[in-house]
Design a protein around this motif. Structure first.
Motif, mmCIF file in Angstrom:
data_model
loop_
_atom_site.group_PDB
_atom_site.id
_atom_site.type_symbol
_atom_site.label_atom_id
_atom_site.label_comp_id
_atom_site.label_asym_id
_atom_site.label_seq_id
_atom_site.Cartn_x
_atom_site.Cartn_y
_atom_site.Cartn_z
ATOM 1 N N ASP A 5 0.832 -1.196 0.000
ATOM 2 C CA ASP A 5 0.000 0.000 0.000
ATOM 3 C C ASP A 5 0.874 1.255 0.000
ATOM 4 O O ASP A 5 1.684 1.479 0.895
ATOM 5 C CB ASP A 5 -0.901 0.007 1.235
ATOM 6 N N GLY A 6 0.718 2.071 -1.017
ATOM 7 C CA GLY A 6 1.486 3.305 -1.110
ATOM 8 C C GLY A 6 2.884 3.150 -1.653
ATOM 9 O O GLY A 6 3.634 4.134 -1.732
ATOM 10 N N GLU A 7 3.265 1.943 -2.045
ATOM 11 C CA GLU A 7 4.598 1.740 -2.621
ATOM 12 C C GLU A 7 4.697 2.543 -3.917
ATOM 13 O O GLU A 7 3.845 2.429 -4.800
ATOM 14 C CB GLU A 7 4.839 0.251 -2.893
ATOM 15 N N PRO A 8 5.717 3.372 -4.079
ATOM 16 C CA PRO A 8 5.753 4.294 -5.223
ATOM 17 C C PRO A 8 6.168 3.626 -6.535
ATOM 18 O O PRO A 8 6.849 2.596 -6.541
ATOM 19 C CB PRO A 8 6.812 5.320 -4.790
ATOM 20 N N ASP A 9 5.750 4.252 -7.624
ATOM 21 C CA ASP A 9 6.243 3.868 -8.939
ATOM 22 C C ASP A 9 7.543 4.634 -9.180
ATOM 23 O O ASP A 9 7.526 5.865 -9.302
ATOM 24 C CB ASP A 9 5.223 4.228 -10.020
ATOM 25 N N PRO A 10 8.692 3.945 -9.251
ATOM 26 C CA PRO A 10 9.983 4.648 -9.336
ATOM 27 C C PRO A 10 10.181 5.418 -10.634
ATOM 28 O O PRO A 10 11.097 6.238 -10.716
ATOM 29 C CB PRO A 10 11.002 3.509 -9.208
ATOM 30 N N TRP A 11 9.355 5.196 -11.635
ATOM 31 C CA TRP A 11 9.510 5.946 -12.875
ATOM 32 C C TRP A 11 8.874 7.335 -12.782
ATOM 33 O O TRP A 11 9.159 8.212 -13.612
ATOM 34 C CB TRP A 11 8.882 5.193 -14.042
ATOM 35 N N PHE A 12 8.006 7.529 -11.788
ATOM 36 C CA PHE A 12 7.291 8.796 -11.737
ATOM 37 C C PHE A 12 7.327 9.457 -10.359
ATOM 38 O O PHE A 12 7.284 10.675 -10.262
ATOM 39 C CB PHE A 12 5.829 8.593 -12.177
ATOM 40 N N GLU A 13 7.404 8.654 -9.306
ATOM 41 C CA GLU A 13 7.426 9.204 -7.946
ATOM 42 C C GLU A 13 8.862 9.167 -7.423
ATOM 43 O O GLU A 13 9.206 8.405 -6.526
ATOM 44 C CB GLU A 13 6.484 8.401 -7.049
ATOM 45 N N PHE A 14 9.703 10.038 -8.006
ATOM 46 C CA PHE A 14 11.143 9.983 -7.724
ATOM 47 C C PHE A 14 11.459 10.203 -6.252
ATOM 48 O O PHE A 14 12.229 9.463 -5.648
ATOM 49 C CB PHE A 14 11.884 11.023 -8.570
ATOM 50 N N ASP A 15 10.868 11.228 -5.680
ATOM 51 C CA ASP A 15 11.188 11.550 -4.282
ATOM 52 C C ASP A 15 10.753 10.430 -3.347
ATOM 53 O O ASP A 15 11.504 10.010 -2.466
ATOM 54 C CB ASP A 15 10.512 12.863 -3.874
ATOM 55 N N LYS A 16 9.544 9.953 -3.533
ATOM 56 C CA LYS A 16 9.009 8.914 -2.651
ATOM 57 C C LYS A 16 9.788 7.614 -2.798
ATOM 58 O O LYS A 16 9.983 6.864 -1.837
ATOM 59 C CB LYS A 16 7.520 8.691 -2.955
ATOM 60 N N ALA A 17 10.262 7.325 -4.018
ATOM 61 C CA ALA A 17 11.028 6.111 -4.267
ATOM 62 C C ALA A 17 12.520 6.310 -4.019
ATOM 63 O O ALA A 17 13.310 5.394 -4.236
ATOM 64 C CB ALA A 17 10.807 5.633 -5.702
ATOM 65 N N ALA A 18 12.899 7.503 -3.574
ATOM 66 C CA ALA A 18 14.310 7.833 -3.282
ATOM 67 C C ALA A 18 15.206 7.577 -4.482
ATOM 68 O O ALA A 18 16.304 7.040 -4.366
ATOM 69 C CB ALA A 18 14.807 7.047 -2.068
ATOM 70 N N VAL A 19 14.725 7.977 -5.672
ATOM 71 C CA VAL A 19 15.523 7.838 -6.887
ATOM 72 C C VAL A 19 16.473 9.027 -6.989
ATOM 73 O O VAL A 19 16.029 10.184 -6.946
ATOM 74 C CB VAL A 19 14.621 7.773 -8.135
ATOM 75 N N ASP A 20 17.747 8.747 -7.102
ATOM 76 C CA ASP A 20 18.746 9.812 -7.242
ATOM 77 C C ASP A 20 18.767 10.265 -8.699
ATOM 78 O O ASP A 20 19.423 9.655 -9.548
ATOM 79 C CB ASP A 20 20.125 9.307 -6.812
ATOM 80 N N THR A 21 18.046 11.323 -9.006
ATOM 81 C CA THR A 21 17.916 11.762 -10.402
ATOM 82 C C THR A 21 19.194 12.400 -10.938
ATOM 83 O O THR A 21 19.307 12.623 -12.145
ATOM 84 C CB THR A 21 16.764 12.773 -10.534
ATOM 85 N N ARG A 22 20.169 12.672 -10.062
ATOM 86 C CA ARG A 22 21.430 13.246 -10.549
ATOM 87 C C ARG A 22 22.146 12.306 -11.512
ATOM 88 O O ARG A 22 22.902 12.749 -12.382
ATOM 89 C CB ARG A 22 22.352 13.557 -9.370
ATOM 90 N N GLN A 23 21.900 10.999 -11.370
ATOM 91 C CA GLN A 23 22.582 10.045 -12.227
ATOM 92 C C GLN A 23 22.155 10.166 -13.689
ATOM 93 O O GLN A 23 22.846 9.705 -14.597
ATOM 94 C CB GLN A 23 22.305 8.611 -11.741
ATOM 95 N N PHE A 24 21.003 10.795 -13.947
ATOM 96 C CA PHE A 24 20.504 10.920 -15.317
ATOM 97 C C PHE A 24 20.845 12.270 -15.948
ATOM 98 O O PHE A 24 20.571 12.482 -17.121
ATOM 99 C CB PHE A 24 18.976 10.754 -15.344
#
Length: 814
Positions: A790-809
C-alpha cells in the motif's frame, strides 16, 4: 624452511596484482612487506573519475581492503614513502625511518603527472589528477568555486572536466592539439567527441598554448590561481586549474639506487631489472624493450610473468603487448586498436552516422585488419581486436566486416544472446585477459551469484569496467549464473560468518531497522559491508519491517538504482508494464513516438508479452518514462516482473475462464512487490495452458470448476515444472492464496533465491501447512502483503518517494 623476504615499493594495481599471482603459485615462499606512499589500501585508479563525478565512493573502488593484507600475512606500511634502498645490504628505508630487509625487491613506483613548467604552477588551486588526494581536492574546490580549467584533452583531462561539470563548475578544456584524444582516436572520431561534449556543456580551446597562471596576491605571483594566460596574450578566469597533460615513469628512487633507467626502469623479458637480478619492476615505471605501458592490460600481463619468476618457476616471458583501448568517456563508448590512422599502403572501410552518434573506421593492409577506430558503438571491438591480433585474412568476410560479428556465419550476438553464443576462448575482459570459459568455469565450480563475486574470483570487469554488461550476461546464461541456484549454507560473504537465515532471524527477533544496526549487532567484519551483503540485508530489512525500515537505494544493484536494465554496451532497456500483456493503440502510439524521438535502435516483443525498448541512453531514461506514460515494468528488479495470459474465455472458443482479467487483477494487486528474486506469474484460461503456467513461480489454470494453482516453477536455464498446489473456486481466492504464498516467500526466502529453490529448501509440505492448513495464517499473510504494498511508489514517476537519485541521469549544461 625459512621464508625469503620480498619487499614491494608501491601499492598500486600492477604491483598488488603481482602479489596476488605470486600467492596463487607459491603462497608460503615469502614474507611479504609492502610500502605505499598513499595512506590507502590498493584501489582502482581507473575509477577515480566516477568518484569525482559522484557516481561512486572511495570505498567502492578499493580492490584489496585492509583485511586482505592481514589475511595473507602481508605487512603493509601505508602512507610511508621509500626514500632509499641499500642494494649492498639489501635494506629498504622509508621517510619515517622504517626499514625492511629483502631477498627480492619489487619496484612498482608507477608514474608521476607531468606539470607544465610555466610561471604560476605553484599557486593554490593548481593540481594534477592522479590519486585520491587530487580527487578530494577537486571535490572540495567544486564546492567553493565556480570556474575550472582543465589543461589536456586526453582521457584523464576529459574525465576530470566531466566530473567537475557534474559537480556544478563551469569548465573549459584547453588542448594543444587540433582534436581530442589524438592517441586513441582519429580526427573524425575526435571531432565527434568534442561536438558531443560541447552539447553537454563543456567548453574547449583547441590549439591553446598556456603561457602562465596568475594568482590573486603579490602581483599575481602568489595566493590562489585566478587567471590562465595564453601565449597570444588572451586570458580566461580560473578558480581551479587541473593539469592532465600526461604522465612520466617515476624513476627517482631507481636512479638514486643506480638502476639503469631509460624511459623507465629498464627490465628484461622476465621483468628483472637489467642492473640487479634480485630486483624486479612492473607497471608504469618499467620500460620493456623501450616501451613503458600506461594501460592496465599489459601491466597485468607483466605481473603474471614477474610472479612466475618470483615463485621460482622460471617459465614465463613477457614479449610486449599489442594493445587496444576500450573506453567510456563521459558515457560515450570509444574503441581503438592497431594502426587506426591508416596511411600509405592501407585501405579504409568507413561508416559514419554523425546524427546517430556512430562512427566506424577499419584499416586493412594486405587483406588483414591492422587497425580499428570505433565511436559510439563498440560492441564488436573485442572481435575486431581478435582479428587484428590473430592476423587472419579477412578476404572471405570483407563485405560483412563493417557490420560486426553477428553478421559473420552463424555466430549470432543479437541483444542478450551474445553471452550464450560466444565461444569459450573469446576474450571478455581485455584488461585482465579473462575469456568466457574462465568465467563460466568459476561460476559453475564456485557457485557464484553476483558480479562482485565474479570480479573477486576472475578479475573480469574489475578494472576499467567496460565489459561489465557482458559479464552480467554471462552470469545470466551460465548454469547457476541466473542468480537462481539456492545459496549454500555458508556465510553471506567475506564480511561476516553469518548465513542468510541467521541474518533474517536477527532482524526479525531484535527488530533491527537499519543496515548499520545489523552490521553492529551481528559484529560485521567490514563496517560498511560490501556489494554482496548490503543488497541482501537491505531486502531483509524492508521485507521484514515494511513502513518502518527504510529502503536504501544505494544498497541495490545498478539496475535497481537506475530503474532500467543496463545492457552490454552501456545503454539501457526500458520495459513498461502492460497489465496481463494487454495494451491499447494509445500506448503503442506513445511507445512508437518515444522510439522515434529518442532514436531507440531496437524494439522487441518479450517472452512475457511486453515491449522492450533496447538501447536507451541513460540521460534519456527520465524523458522516455515520461513520454510513454506507462508504469514501471520492474524488468530490472527483484520483484514481480510479468503476468503472462492467454485471451481466455472472453475471446477463445476453448476458454473456460476469463484468464486475461484474472491476470490483470493479479498484476494490479502485486505489481509493486519486491521479493528475494524476480517473480513471474501466468494465467491460462483452460487446461491447454497456452500461457505456460506450469513453469512459473505462480501458475493459474482455468478449469470448469474454477482455477488450479501451481507454484515454484522455473522456465530458466534449468526448467522446473511447477507443483500442483490447490484447486480454487473464485477469483478472490486466487488473489488471496497467491498473495499469501508470495508473502511467505518474501518473509522466508533468502536473497537471490528463486521460489523453486525456496520450496525445495523448506519443503512443499511446509508451504502447504502455512497456506492450505492454517486459514487464519493465510489471511494474515495476504493482509501483510497488502499492507507492505500500500502506497509503494512507482519509481519511474514518484522519484522523491522512491528515493531515486535523479542526478545520475543529468547532463548539466553551462
Amino acid at each position: 624452511m625459512k621464508k625469503l623476504k620480498l619487499v614491494m615499493v608501491g601499492n598500486g594495481m600492477a604491483g598488488v596484482r603481482t602479489i596476488e599471482e605470486l600467492l596463487k603459485l607459491a603462497p608460503d615462499l615469502y614474507d611479504i612487506t609492502v610500502f605505499g606512499a598513499e595512506p590507502h589500501p590498493n584501489y582502482n585508479r581507473i575509477l577515480l573519475s566516477p568518484v569525482l563525478a559522484g557516481e561512486q565512493t572511495l570505498d567502492e573502488i578499493v580492490l584489496n581492503p585492509w583485511n586482505w593484507y592481514q589475511d595473507n600475512q602481508i605487512t603493509l606500511h601505508a602512507g610511508k614513502k621509500v626514500v632509499d634502498v641499500d642494494r649492498v645490504w639489501r635494506i629498504v628505508r622509508a621517510d619515517d625511518g622504517t626499514e625492511a630487509h629483502y631477498d627480492r625487491l619489487l619496484m612498482c613506483t608507477g608514474s608521476n603527472p607531468f606539470i607544465l613548467p610555466i610561471p604560476g604552477k605553484q599557486l593554490d588551486g593548481v593540481i594534477a589528477y592522479r590519486d585520491i588526494a587530487d580527487t578530494n581536492a577537486m571535490i572540495e574546490a567544486a564546492a567553493k568555486y565556480k570556474k575550472a580549467v582543465v589543461i589536456g584533452g586526453g582521457l584523464l583531462g576529459l574525465e576530470a572536466a566531466n566530473g567537475l561539470m557534474l559537480r556544478g563548475m563551469e569548465v573549459t578544456v584547453i588542448h594543444v592539439m587540433p582534436t581530442l584524444m589524438e592517441r586513441q582516436l582519429d580526427p573524425v572520431a575526435g571531432g565527434l567527441l568534442q561536438k558531443s561534449l560541447e552539447e553537454r556543456g563543456l567548453k574547449f580551446v583547441m590549439g591553446g598554448q598556456t603561457q602562465a597562471l596568475l594568482g590573486d596576491a603579490d602581483g599575481g605571483q602568489g595566493g590562489r590561481v585566478k587567471v590562465l594566460q595564453f601565449k597570444d596574450g588572451s586570458e580566461i578566469p580560473a578558480d581551479l586549474v587541473v593539469m592532465a597533460v600526461g604522465i612520466r615513469p617515476n624513476t627517482e628512487l631507481a636512479e638514486k639506487m643506480r638502476l639503469h633507467c631509460n624511459r623507465g626502469i629498464v627490465v628484461n623479458d622476465t621483468m628483472q631489472t637489467v642492473t640487479d637480478a634480485r630486483i624486479y619492476s612492473v607497471g608504469e615505471c618499467a620500460a620493456h624493450r623501450g616501451i613503458a605501458y600506461g594501460l592496465v592490460a599489459p601491466l597485468f600481463e607483466q605481473a603474471k610473468v614477474a610472479a612466475n619468476h618470483l615463485a621460482q618457476f622460471g617459465i614465463g616471458r613477457y614479449q610486449g603487448s599489442l594493445t587496444s583501448t576500450k573506453l567510456k568517456v563521459t558515457g560515450i563508448d570509444l574503441f581503438s586498436a592497431g594502426d587506426f590512422m591508416g596511411g600509405e599502403g592501407t585501405e579504409e572501410i568507413v561508416m559514419s552516422d554523425p546524427y546517430g552518434g556512430v562512427y566506424k573506421k577499419l584499416v586493412i593492409r594486405d587483406d588483414k585488419l591492422v587497425g580499428a577506430c570505433l565511436y559510439g558503438d563498440t560492441v564488436d571491438g573485442s572481435w575486431y581486436f581478435k582479428l587484428l591480433r590473430d592476423g587472419r585474412s579477412i578476404n572471405d568476410i570483407r563485405d560483412k566486416l563493417m557490420f560486426g560479428e553477428s553478421n559473420i556465419g552463424d555466430v549470432g550476438q543479437e541483444g542478450h544472446s551474445k553471452a550464450a553464443t560466444m565461444p569459450d576462448d573469446a576474450e571478455v575482459c581485455g584488461c585482465n585477459g579473462v575469456n568466457k570459459g574462465t568465467i563460466c568455469k568459476a561460476i559453475k565450480e564456485k557457485g557464484l551469484f553476483t558480479l562482485d563475486e565474479v570480479k573477486k574470483h576472475t578479475k573480469a570487469s574489475a578494472s576499467c569496467g567496460s565489459c561489465t554488461g557482458l559479464v552480467e550476461q554471462i552470469l545470466m546464461f551460465t548454469a547457476g549464473g541466473d542468480y537462481s541456484a539456492t545459496p549454500k549454507l555458508k556465510a553471506m560473504c567475506g564480511c561476516t560468518d553469518h548465513g542468510h537465515q541467521a541474518v533474517r532471524d536477527a532482524i526479525r527477533d531484535s527488530k533491527l531497522l537499519r543496515i548499520t544496526d545489523v552490521f553492529k549487532f551481528m559484529e560485521w567484519k567490514t563496517p560498511n559491508g560490501c556489494a554482496s551483503c548490503r543488497p541482501a540485508v537491505n531486502y531483509y530489512l524492508i521485507s521484514t519491517w515494511p513502513k518502518e525500515a527504510k529502503d536504501d537505494p544505494q544498497s541495490r544493484f545498478i539496475n535497481e538504482r537506475s530503474h532500467a536494465n543496463i545492457q552490454k554496451d552501456g545503454t539501457y532497456s526500458v520495459i513498461p508494464r502492460m497489465w496481463g500483456g494487454e495494451t491499447t493503440a494509445d500506448e503503442l502510439r506513445r511507445i512508437a513516438d518515444a522510439v522515434d524521438k529518442y532514436k531507440i535502435p531496437t524494439v522487441k516483443v518479450t517472452g512475457g508479452q511486453r515491449i522492450d525498448l533496447l538501447g536507451v541512453k541513460k540521460e534519456d531514461l527520465q524523458n522516455v518514462w515520461k513520454d510513454i506514460g506507462m508504469p514501471s515494468g520492474h524488468a530490472y528488479a527483484k520483484a514481480l516482473r510479468t503476468v503472462k495470459t492467454c485471451v481466455g474465455s472472453e475471446w477463445c472458443r476453448m476458454g473456460t475462464q476469463d484468464s486475461t482479467q484474472m491476470g490483470k487483477d493479479l498484476e494490479r494487486a502485486m505489481w509493486r512487490m519486491y521479493a528475494p528474486h524476480k517473480v513471474k506469474f501466468a494465467v491460462s484460461g483452460c487446461p491447454r495452458n497456452c500461457a505456460e503456467a506450469g513453469i512459473k513461480d505462480v501458475g493459474i489454470i482455468g478449469v470448469d470448476s474454477g482455477w488450479e494453482m501451481y507454484i515454484a516453477g522455473n522456465g530458466g536455464i534449468k526448467t522446473e515444472v511447477a507443483h500442483f498446489f490447490v484447486k480454487l473456486k473464485t477469483a478472490a481466492e486466487v488473489l488471496e492464496y497467491t498473495g499469501a504464498f508470495c508473502e511467505l516467500y518474501r518473509q522466508e526466502g533468502w536473497y537471490l533465491e528463486r521460489t523453486v529453490h525456496y520450496v525445495n529448501r523448506v519443503g512443499l509440505d511446509h508451504v502447504k501447512k502455512r497456506i492450505l492448513e492454517d486459514h487464519e495464517g493465510r489471511k494474515a499473510l495476504w493482509a501483510q502483503l497488502q499492507f507492505a504494498l500500500d502506497g509503494e511508489p512507482d519509481p519511474w514517476f514518484e522519484f522523491d518517494k522512491a528515493a531515486v537519485d535523479t542526478r545520475q541521469f543529468e547532463v548539466i549544461s553551462v
